[in-house]
Design a protein around this motif. Structure first.
Motif, PDB file in Angstrom:
ATOM      1  N   PHE A   1     -15.856  97.427   9.730  1.00 48.20           N
ATOM      2  CA  PHE A   1     -16.409  96.070   9.659  1.00 48.20           C
ATOM      3  C   PHE A   1     -17.776  96.076  10.338  1.00 48.20           C
ATOM      4  CE2 PHE A   1     -11.757  94.881   9.762  1.00 48.20           C
ATOM      5  CZ  PHE A   1     -11.705  94.464   8.443  1.00 48.20           C
TER       6      PHE A   1
ATOM      7  N   GLN B   1     -21.936  90.503   8.455  1.00 53.01           N
ATOM      8  CA  GLN B   1     -20.803  89.944   7.713  1.00 53.01           C
ATOM      9  C   GLN B   1     -21.108  88.516   7.234  1.00 53.01           C
ATOM     10  OE1 GLN B   1     -16.649  90.627   8.825  1.00 53.01           O
ATOM     11  NE2 GLN B   1     -17.361  91.815  10.567  1.00 53.01           N
TER      12      GLN B   1
ATOM     13  N   ASN C   1     -21.168  87.383   3.449  1.00 56.70           N
ATOM     14  CA  ASN C   1     -20.230  86.346   3.009  1.00 56.70           C
ATOM     15  C   ASN C   1     -20.914  85.195   2.285  1.00 56.70           C
ATOM     16  OD1 ASN C   1     -17.628  87.175   3.424  1.00 56.70           O
ATOM     17  ND2 ASN C   1     -17.521  86.440   5.552  1.00 56.70           N
TER      18      ASN C   1
ATOM     19  N   TYR D   1     -13.050  87.511  -1.584  1.00 51.96           N
ATOM     20  CA  TYR D   1     -13.673  86.852  -0.415  1.00 51.96           C
ATOM     21  C   TYR D   1     -12.664  86.457   0.653  1.00 51.96           C
ATOM     22  CZ  TYR D   1     -16.064  82.961   2.024  1.00 51.96           C
ATOM     23  OH  TYR D   1     -16.585  82.088   2.956  1.00 51.96           O
ATOM     24  N   ALA D   2     -11.552  85.823   0.251  1.00 49.28           N
ATOM     25  CA  ALA D   2     -10.587  85.312   1.234  1.00 49.28           C
ATOM     26  C   ALA D   2      -9.578  86.372   1.671  1.00 49.28           C
ATOM     27  CB  ALA D   2      -9.842  84.105   0.673  1.00 49.28           C
TER      28      ALA D   2
ATOM     29  N   SER E   1     -12.471  90.674   5.228  1.00 52.00           N
ATOM     30  CA  SER E   1     -13.843  90.460   5.696  1.00 52.00           C
ATOM     31  C   SER E   1     -14.760  91.529   5.093  1.00 52.00           C
ATOM     32  CB  SER E   1     -13.888  90.553   7.224  1.00 52.00           C
ATOM     33  OG  SER E   1     -13.145  89.505   7.806  1.00 52.00           O
TER      34      SER E   1
ATOM     35  N   ALA F   1      -6.096  81.114   4.544  1.00 55.24           N
ATOM     36  CA  ALA F   1      -7.016  82.173   4.109  1.00 55.24           C
ATOM     37  C   ALA F   1      -7.901  82.691   5.242  1.00 55.24           C
ATOM     38  CB  ALA F   1      -7.894  81.673   2.970  1.00 55.24           C
ATOM     39  N   LEU F   2      -7.845  82.053   6.413  1.00 57.07           N
ATOM     40  CA  LEU F   2      -8.786  82.398   7.482  1.00 57.07           C
ATOM     41  C   LEU F   2      -8.241  83.439   8.460  1.00 57.07           C
ATOM     42  CD1 LEU F   2     -10.194  78.842   8.307  1.00 57.07           C
ATOM     43  CD2 LEU F   2     -11.107  80.554   6.715  1.00 57.07           C
TER      44      LEU F   2
ATOM     45  N   TYR G   1     -12.624  88.111  16.480  1.00 54.69           N
ATOM     46  CA  TYR G   1     -13.793  87.230  16.537  1.00 54.69           C
ATOM     47  C   TYR G   1     -13.881  86.457  15.234  1.00 54.69           C
ATOM     48  CZ  TYR G   1     -16.074  91.089  14.012  1.00 54.69           C
ATOM     49  OH  TYR G   1     -16.378  92.067  13.116  1.00 54.69           O
TER      50      TYR G   1
ATOM     51  N   LEU H   1     -15.967  84.589  12.171  1.00 55.42           N
ATOM     52  CA  LEU H   1     -17.199  84.538  11.370  1.00 55.42           C
ATOM     53  C   LEU H   1     -17.605  83.087  11.138  1.00 55.42           C
ATOM     54  CD1 LEU H   1     -16.461  87.303   8.679  1.00 55.42           C
ATOM     55  CD2 LEU H   1     -17.631  87.528  10.880  1.00 55.42           C
TER      56      LEU H   1
ATOM     57  N   ASN I   1     -17.800  81.463   8.472  1.00 53.82           N
ATOM     58  CA  ASN I   1     -16.965  80.756   7.493  1.00 53.82           C
ATOM     59  C   ASN I   1     -15.597  80.368   8.057  1.00 53.82           C
ATOM     60  OD1 ASN I   1     -15.496  83.104   7.518  1.00 53.82           O
ATOM     61  ND2 ASN I   1     -15.801  83.615   5.363  1.00 53.82           N
TER      62      ASN I   1
ATOM     63  N   SER J   1     -13.279  82.441   9.236  1.00 49.31           N
ATOM     64  CA  SER J   1     -12.276  83.513   9.170  1.00 49.31           C
ATOM     65  C   SER J   1     -12.368  84.414  10.407  1.00 49.31           C
ATOM     66  CB  SER J   1     -12.471  84.332   7.895  1.00 49.31           C
ATOM     67  OG  SER J   1     -13.657  85.075   7.976  1.00 49.31           O
ATOM     68  N   TRP J   2     -11.275  85.101  10.683  1.00 50.32           N
ATOM     69  CA  TRP J   2     -11.183  85.955  11.871  1.00 50.32           C
ATOM     70  C   TRP J   2     -11.107  87.428  11.479  1.00 50.32           C
ATOM     71  CZ3 TRP J   2     -11.369  84.098  16.908  1.00 50.32           C
ATOM     72  CH2 TRP J   2     -11.324  82.706  17.047  1.00 50.32           C
ATOM     73  N   THR J   3     -11.846  88.259  12.207  1.00 45.13           N
ATOM     74  CA  THR J   3     -11.841  89.707  12.004  1.00 45.13           C
ATOM     75  C   THR J   3     -11.393  90.364  13.308  1.00 45.13           C
ATOM     76  OG1 THR J   3     -13.787  89.457  10.582  1.00 45.13           O
ATOM     77  CG2 THR J   3     -13.276  91.675  11.308  1.00 45.13           C
ATOM     78  N   VAL J   4     -10.688  91.481  13.212  1.00 43.85           N
ATOM     79  CA  VAL J   4     -10.262  92.178  14.431  1.00 43.85           C
ATOM     80  C   VAL J   4     -11.427  92.959  15.035  1.00 43.85           C
ATOM     81  CG1 VAL J   4      -8.824  94.045  15.343  1.00 43.85           C
ATOM     82  CG2 VAL J   4      -7.819  92.308  13.873  1.00 43.85           C
TER      83      VAL J   4
END
Lengths: 172, 172
Positions: free
Chosen positions: A8, A14, A18, A28-29, A32, B29-30, B153, B155, B157, B159-162
């Protein structure tokens, strides 16, 4: 269970990616923005423990490196995926090689390694031309440091969750 | 950047929870189904390095433990969130305590710790009654082992990324 390995990039990159994926990428959903190091492969919950061990060894034997985004590009005529092309440097090549050979779980990759961050996919030919026409004008050059990669698994709804993070070059 | 700390349960449990979330949780979706250990807090990219170090120490000083899902429940009258209640055992309590006190980044949690996996939220009162009525009939009891947690964390939009995974109890 389906697994995959990816990097990532930074939140900054990102978020930028996005803003395009929202309109042009049906995945997209589900995940990431990322750079795929190893495509989807199937493994059991027992096998994945060994694989995680091997990925940990690969991570430890590589140092953090600079990732360079160079330009927008497309996989046409193979398919209509539009992406930000990432420079293939020795570190990326080595990471990819070590997890995509006959003796590694899942075997070699079905594709030549073209490191990239997808912007749009499954576009119609017209959409593909339009989007590519717009995006080709942009200066997307960008450099950042990569110090980790992630092993992910896929849920039944198609979305991906991180199983484990591997930091590059850290001695345990 | 916004960060948070969570446990992702097994794929089996996530798939089950997602079958409800798909209809009843606007955050479907997040982020994947999870148990929050530390709610959203703000930190810089420099600060997060120290925080990751502290979380690593917390992980090392805790052993893998059994997670028990006990029953469907609701946060009413506080709000209309419906969830699978997770038994508050000493390990969960200790993990939560060590990352939610005055000396830890982000400070104490604004809520009492009720470990749970959200099924639905932001429901109208009628929806809440309907869904809860249906779900209360189910036997959702489930036990599994937890051996890691994740720092995430957010983004732009939502959504969460590890950012990083921490394995419990592993000696470095």
């Amino acid at each position: 269970m389906n697994y995959g390995v990816a990097i990532f990039p930074s939140k900054q990159l990102q978020d930028k990616v996005n803003s395009y994926r929202k309109r042009y990428d049906p995945n997209y959903a589900l995940i990431s923005p990322h750079i795929t190091l190893k495509y989807t492969f199937f493994a059991t919950e027992v096998e994945i423990e060994t694989i995680a061990e091997q990925l940990n060894n690969i991570a430890k034997s590589h140092k953090p490196f600079k990732l360079n985004v160079v330009k927008p590009s497309t996989f046409q005529p193979v398919n209509n995926t539009i992406f930000f092309k990432v420079e293939l440097n020795p570190e990326l090549e080595s990471l990819h090689k070590e997890m995509n050979h006959a003796d590694f779980f899942g075997g070699p990759s079905p594709y030549a390694f073209v490191p990239h961050i997808t912007i749009g996919q499954k576009l119609s030919d017209d959409e593909h031309s339009d989007v590519l026409g717009q995006i080709r004008m942009l200066d997307v050059t960008h450099e950042e440091e990569v110090d980790r990669f992630h092993l992910l698994y896929q849920l039944e709804n198609g979305s991906w969750t991180v199983y484990e993070t591997f930091r590059l070059g850290e001695e345990e």
